[in-house]
Design an enzyme around this catalytic site. Structure first.
Site, PDB file in Angstrom:
ATOM      1  N   LYS A  35       0.858  -1.201   0.000  1.00  0.00           N
ATOM      2  CA  LYS A  35       0.000   0.000   0.000  1.00  0.00           C
ATOM      3  C   LYS A  35       0.893   1.250   0.000  1.00  0.00           C
ATOM      4  CE  LYS A  35      -3.717   0.056   2.939  1.00  0.00           C
ATOM      5  NZ  LYS A  35      -4.534   0.452   4.126  1.00  0.00           N
ATOM      6  N   CYS A 262     -18.012   2.105  10.803  1.00  0.00           N
ATOM      7  CA  CYS A 262     -18.076   2.910  12.031  1.00  0.00           C
ATOM      8  C   CYS A 262     -19.303   2.645  12.882  1.00  0.00           C
ATOM      9  CB  CYS A 262     -17.979   4.383  11.667  1.00  0.00           C
ATOM     10  SG  CYS A 262     -16.354   4.775  11.049  1.00  0.00           S
TER      11      CYS A 262
HETATM   12  C1  UDX Z   1     -19.960   8.026  10.162  1.00  0.00           C
HETATM   13  C2  UDX Z   1     -20.139   9.394  10.818  1.00  0.00           C
HETATM   14  O1  UDX Z   1     -21.040  10.170  10.036  1.00  0.00           O
HETATM   15  C3  UDX Z   1     -18.790  10.108  10.884  1.00  0.00           C
HETATM   16  O2  UDX Z   1     -18.938  11.342  11.548  1.00  0.00           O
HETATM   17  C4  UDX Z   1     -17.816   9.224  11.659  1.00  0.00           C
HETATM   18  O3  UDX Z   1     -16.545   9.837  11.738  1.00  0.00           O
HETATM   19  C5  UDX Z   1     -17.671   7.880  10.962  1.00  0.00           C
HETATM   20  O4  UDX Z   1     -18.963   7.254  10.855  1.00  0.00           O
HETATM   21  P1  UDX Z   1     -19.742   7.030   7.743  1.00  0.00           P
HETATM   22  O5  UDX Z   1     -19.933   5.727   8.449  1.00  0.00           O
HETATM   23  O6  UDX Z   1     -18.615   7.160   6.792  1.00  0.00           O
HETATM   24  O7  UDX Z   1     -19.561   8.233   8.843  1.00  0.00           O
HETATM   25  O8  UDX Z   1     -21.061   7.333   6.895  1.00  0.00           O
HETATM   26  P2  UDX Z   1     -22.456   8.044   7.169  1.00  0.00           P
HETATM   27  O9  UDX Z   1     -22.695   8.942   6.022  1.00  0.00           O
HETATM   28  O10 UDX Z   1     -22.534   8.614   8.529  1.00  0.00           O
HETATM   29  O11 UDX Z   1     -23.525   6.818   7.047  1.00  0.00           O
HETATM   30  C6  UDX Z   1     -23.389   5.724   7.888  1.00  0.00           C
HETATM   31  C7  UDX Z   1     -24.490   4.722   7.512  1.00  0.00           C
HETATM   32  O12 UDX Z   1     -25.777   5.235   7.886  1.00  0.00           O
HETATM   33  C8  UDX Z   1     -24.579   4.408   6.018  1.00  0.00           C
HETATM   34  O13 UDX Z   1     -24.799   3.017   5.844  1.00  0.00           O
HETATM   35  C9  UDX Z   1     -25.802   5.175   5.558  1.00  0.00           C
HETATM   36  O14 UDX Z   1     -26.450   4.538   4.461  1.00  0.00           O
HETATM   37  C10 UDX Z   1     -26.680   5.108   6.793  1.00  0.00           C
HETATM   38  N1  UDX Z   1     -27.661   6.190   6.901  1.00  0.00           N
HETATM   39  C11 UDX Z   1     -27.226   7.467   7.014  1.00  0.00           C
HETATM   40  C12 UDX Z   1     -29.016   5.866   6.953  1.00  0.00           C
HETATM   41  O15 UDX Z   1     -29.409   4.700   6.836  1.00  0.00           O
HETATM   42  N2  UDX Z   1     -29.920   6.868   7.127  1.00  0.00           N
HETATM   43  C13 UDX Z   1     -29.537   8.169   7.251  1.00  0.00           C
HETATM   44  O16 UDX Z   1     -30.410   9.024   7.384  1.00  0.00           O
HETATM   45  C14 UDX Z   1     -28.147   8.485   7.180  1.00  0.00           C
END
Ligand code: UDX
Length: 445
Positions: A35, A262
């Site tokens: 990587k 996350c």
């Molecule tokens: C998240 C947090 O937003 C971020 O601040 C943290 O640092 C890392 O985790 P991430 O996991 O990259 O970020 O994506 P995010 O856009 O938050 O969505 C997480 C999951 O929730 C996705 O699977 C998304 O599809 C889902 N989601 C999001 C929903 O199902 N409904 C929503 O309204 C928003």
């Protein structure tokens, strides 16, 4: 300032590139030598909008380098960021082995005062463990361990790194906080809000943020169940809720639930940490439970409308855990695929970015080159990831390609107008928490 970064994944790479962009001298390292050599020529191991350009720009400026040599990433550094993975153990506890291994390397190679920054999401109390480990390998140098949690959303990591909503820093050392203020001075001058706490508070606040966002999503998914039973529209309910600034519209989108590297693990880790401390966080148990049910409800709808899953071909539109990434870790789409495959169906998926990563994760999943190839002969299509390109699907073409014109919208991607257009095109359109389920149309060609 002279910065070292351990870990060049979804957190470490944007962090390293952003700090270089702020003018610092950054050397990043990773246990994966392949990587590192790819990164040294500007080739990224994952898709993240805008990150390749940022990395290449900072490589060209000379501010960003990649090296496997701990002398380069530790010895002459003032600050070292630890951005390594903290995957879930079977128990739900966060696996912090990579942190300990990074602390060992840092301890062995530090020669002068060093600020060690926890960027990865870690349970409160981890900084104390890091401090102990550093002291075990280096009884001379004085280390200050700082919590500076990342709030990066995949798909928006560059924006969230260069224009963060806030910078949270926790430390028990005033000197270390001063070093962090100097590091982030360019962003502070731009007006980014700066929050300083003690180290445990910062560690815990990160878990609190992610768990709260996950809770909003599970709340919306519980509402979706109720709306389907009550004949109400969960999107309109979320709009009505979100209009209240105390609630906010974001993270109230019902669908297949949250995935990614996350939320699932942070909710579990926070719940385990609380239990270990002596508080049973039942609310988070329910957040995880509701999320786990979201996929089951979608698969149930497919079984209901198709009768038997055997002899059926089902097309998944979208495989990544969310749009804007090729990341399929804990992706609801793959959980949908696993359950349909277990039920005897053939499953084909298409995703603008995550085809290869999905195939690697779930080999029995067929991967199509585009949405129409996936829809060919399909008895049902399921929108699993709300990629914008699916909004422009040619419905007539889709209808002629499919065996049954049935589409389950697992992300409520299509609004009322599109749903009406689908019905006009002869589709049976099933949303999540919206539109009471229509009867199966008489004419299935
Ligand atoms: C998240 C947090 O937003 C971020 O601040 C943290 O640092 C890392 O985790 P991430 O996991 O990259 O970020 O994506 P995010 O856009 O938050 O969505 C997480 C999951 O929730 C996705 O699977 C998304 O599809 C889902 N989601 C999001 C929903 O199902 N409904 C929503 O309204 C928003």
């Amino acid at each position: 300032m002279r910065v070292g970064v351990f870990g060049t994944g979804h957190v470490g790479l944007p962090t390293a590139a952003a700090l270089a962009h702020l003018g610092h001298d950054v050397v990043a390292t990773d246990v994966d030598a392949e990587k590192l050599s790819a990164l040294s020529v500007g080739r990224l191991p994952f898709y993240e909008p805008g990150l390749e350009d940022l990395v290449r720009g900072e490589l060209a400026s000379g501010r960003l380098r990649f090296s496997a040599n701990p002398t380069a990433t530790v010895t002459d550094r003032q600050i070292v960021f630890v951005c390594v993975g903290t995957p879930p153990r079977a128990s739900g506890e966060a696996n912090l082995l990579a942190l300990e291994r990074a602390a060992e390397i840092i301890g062995r190679h530090a020669t002068g005062r060093l600020v060690v920054v926890e960027k990865s999401t870690v349970p409160a109390g981890t900084a104390r463990r890091m401090q102990e480990t550093l002291a075990r390998y280096n009884g001379v140098v004085s280390f200050a361990v700082v919590s500076n949690p990342e709030f990066l959303r995949e798909g928006c990591a560059v924006e969230d790194s260069l224009q963060p909503a806030r910078i949270l820093v926790g430390s028990d050392s005033g000197e270390a906080l001063a070093v962090m203020r100097e590091l982030y001075a360019p962003l502070i001058e731009l007006g980014v809000s700066w929050i300083e706490t003690d180290v445990r508070t910062a560690e815990l606040a990160k878990h609190a943020c992610n768990a709260f966002l996950a809770m909003k999503i599970s709340y919306a998914n519980a509402l979706a169940r109720i709306c389907e039973l009550a004949g109400a529209d969960v999107v309109a309910v979320a709009d009505a809720m979100g209009a209240d600034p105390r609630i906010g519209r974001a993270y109230l989108d019902a669908g297949l639930g949250y995935g990614g590297y996350c939320f699932p693990k942070d909710v579990a880790a926070f719940e385990r940490l609380s239990a270990r401390l002596g508080y049973r966080f039942r609310l988070l148990e329910e957040v995880a439970e509701i999320n786990g049910q979201a996929v089951g409800f979608a698969v149930q709808k497919v079984e209901e409308i198709l009768w038997n899953l055997e002899d059926k071909r089902i097309a998944l539109l979208g495989l990544a855990f969310k749009p804007g990434t090729d990341d399929v870790r804990f992706a609801p789409a793959l959980e949908v695929a696993r359950r349909l495959l277990a039920g005897g169906a053939r499953v084909v998926g298409y995703d603008p970015q995550a085809g290869a990563t999905a195939k690697a994760e779930l080999p029995e999943l067929e991967i199509a080159a585009d949405a129409y190839a996936a829809l060919e002969g399909a008895h049902c299509a399921i929108v699993c990831t709300e990629w914008p390109e699916f909004r422009d699907l040619d419905l007539e073409r889709a209808r002629t390609l499919m065996s049954f014109p049935i589409l389950l919208d697992g992300r409520n991607l299509y609004g009322d107008a599109a749903a009406a257009a689908m019905a006009r095109a002869g589709f049976t359109y099933l949303a999540t928490g919206r539109h009471p389920r229509p009867a199966v149309p008489a004419s299935i060609h």
